[in-house]
Scaffold this motif. Structure first.
Motif, PDB file in Angstrom:
ATOM      1  N   GLY A  60       6.502   2.252  -1.363  1.00 54.43           N
ATOM      2  CA  GLY A  60       5.566   3.358  -1.530  1.00 54.43           C
ATOM      3  C   GLY A  60       4.090   3.230  -1.994  1.00 54.43           C
ATOM      4  O   GLY A  60       3.399   3.905  -1.911  1.00 54.43           O
ATOM      5  N   GLU A  63       2.392   2.041   1.612  1.00 54.44           N
ATOM      6  CA  GLU A  63       3.304   2.381   2.344  1.00 54.44           C
ATOM      7  C   GLU A  63       2.397   3.152   2.653  1.00 54.44           C
ATOM      8  O   GLU A  63       2.345   3.919   4.506  1.00 54.44           O
ATOM      9  CB  GLU A  63       4.616   2.501   2.901  1.00 54.44           C
ATOM     10  N   ALA A  87      11.644   0.487   4.512  1.00 54.67           N
ATOM     11  CA  ALA A  87      10.079   1.241   3.798  1.00 54.67           C
ATOM     12  C   ALA A  87      11.512   1.085   2.096  1.00 54.67           C
ATOM     13  O   ALA A  87      12.638   1.615   2.635  1.00 54.67           O
ATOM     14  CB  ALA A  87      10.355   2.044   4.189  1.00 54.67           C
ATOM     15  N   THR A  89      11.473   3.866  -0.847  1.00 60.52           N
ATOM     16  CA  THR A  89      10.634   4.676  -0.889  1.00 60.52           C
ATOM     17  C   THR A  89      11.358   6.556  -2.075  1.00 60.52           C
ATOM     18  O   THR A  89      12.393   6.251  -1.977  1.00 60.52           O
ATOM     19  CB  THR A  89      10.323   5.759  -0.004  1.00 60.52           C
ATOM     20  N   ILE A 100       7.951   8.129   7.984  1.00 61.80           N
ATOM     21  CA  ILE A 100       8.201   6.980   7.826  1.00 61.80           C
ATOM     22  C   ILE A 100       8.936   6.291   8.884  1.00 61.80           C
ATOM     23  O   ILE A 100       7.859   4.984   9.538  1.00 61.80           O
ATOM     24  CB  ILE A 100       8.804   6.433   6.216  1.00 61.80           C
TER      25      ILE A 100
END
Length: 170
Positions: A60, A63, A87, A89, A100
């Motif tokens: 994160g 990203e 990802a 996150t 995402i």
């Protein structure tokens, strides 16, 4: 199909403590080797141009945000389409998770997941699955989508987002 060689990953996050934590976390499992840790997208792109990795773990910290429509993730997917991105996150909002995924993440894992869950998501993505989500990420979606789209069985078999149904709900 189980891999015999280690999964080689590159981790990207702009926070040194997160990089250290992720590296320690992944290396506690014998099947994953963290071969690079980078703090920004420029370093990540340079690493990806000079070596081959099985996976990119994009945390994160870099990203992107909803405001820029996850531009770094989109750029990675365009520049390195053969290297899947997972990802990692903190997001719990189904709309953010959908953003995402649409930006190109092959897998979604929560910062609250255990290493074995992350490893399972890595395995599924390496087998070619798209839209793979950890059971925790799947639980963040609304009740109807979760009932129709996710299998949160203990062995994490076929846990993945149904992109069409998920995006339609958002």
């Amino acid at each position: 199909m189980m891999r015999e060689s280690k999964i080689e990953i590159v981790i990207a996050d702009d926070r040194p403590v997160v990089l250290y934590g992720l590296q320690s976390w992944f290396e506690s499992h014998e099947r994953i080797r963290v071969t690079a840790c980078v703090r920004n997208t420029h370093q990540l792109v340079a690493r990806l141009k000079s070596a081959r990795y099985d996976l990119i773990v994009l945390s994160g910290g870099i990203e992107g945000s909803c405001a820029d429509d996850f531009a770094p993730l989109r750029a990675l997917r365009q520049a390195f389409p053969d290297t899947p991105v997972i990802a990692f996150t903190e997001a719990t909002d189904s709309r953010t998770l959908a953003h995402i995924q649409r930006a190109g993440a092959a897998g979604l894992v929560s910062t609250r997941d255990e290493a074995r869950v992350f490893e399972r998501v890595c395995e599924r993505v390496l087998c070619g699955a798209q839209g793979v989500a950890s059971p925790r990420v799947a639980s963040y979606c609304d009740e109807d989508a979760r009932a129709d789209s996710f299998d949160v069985s203990p062995d994490y078999r076929d846990v993945r987002l149904s992109v069409t149904r998920f995006i339609a709900r958002v």
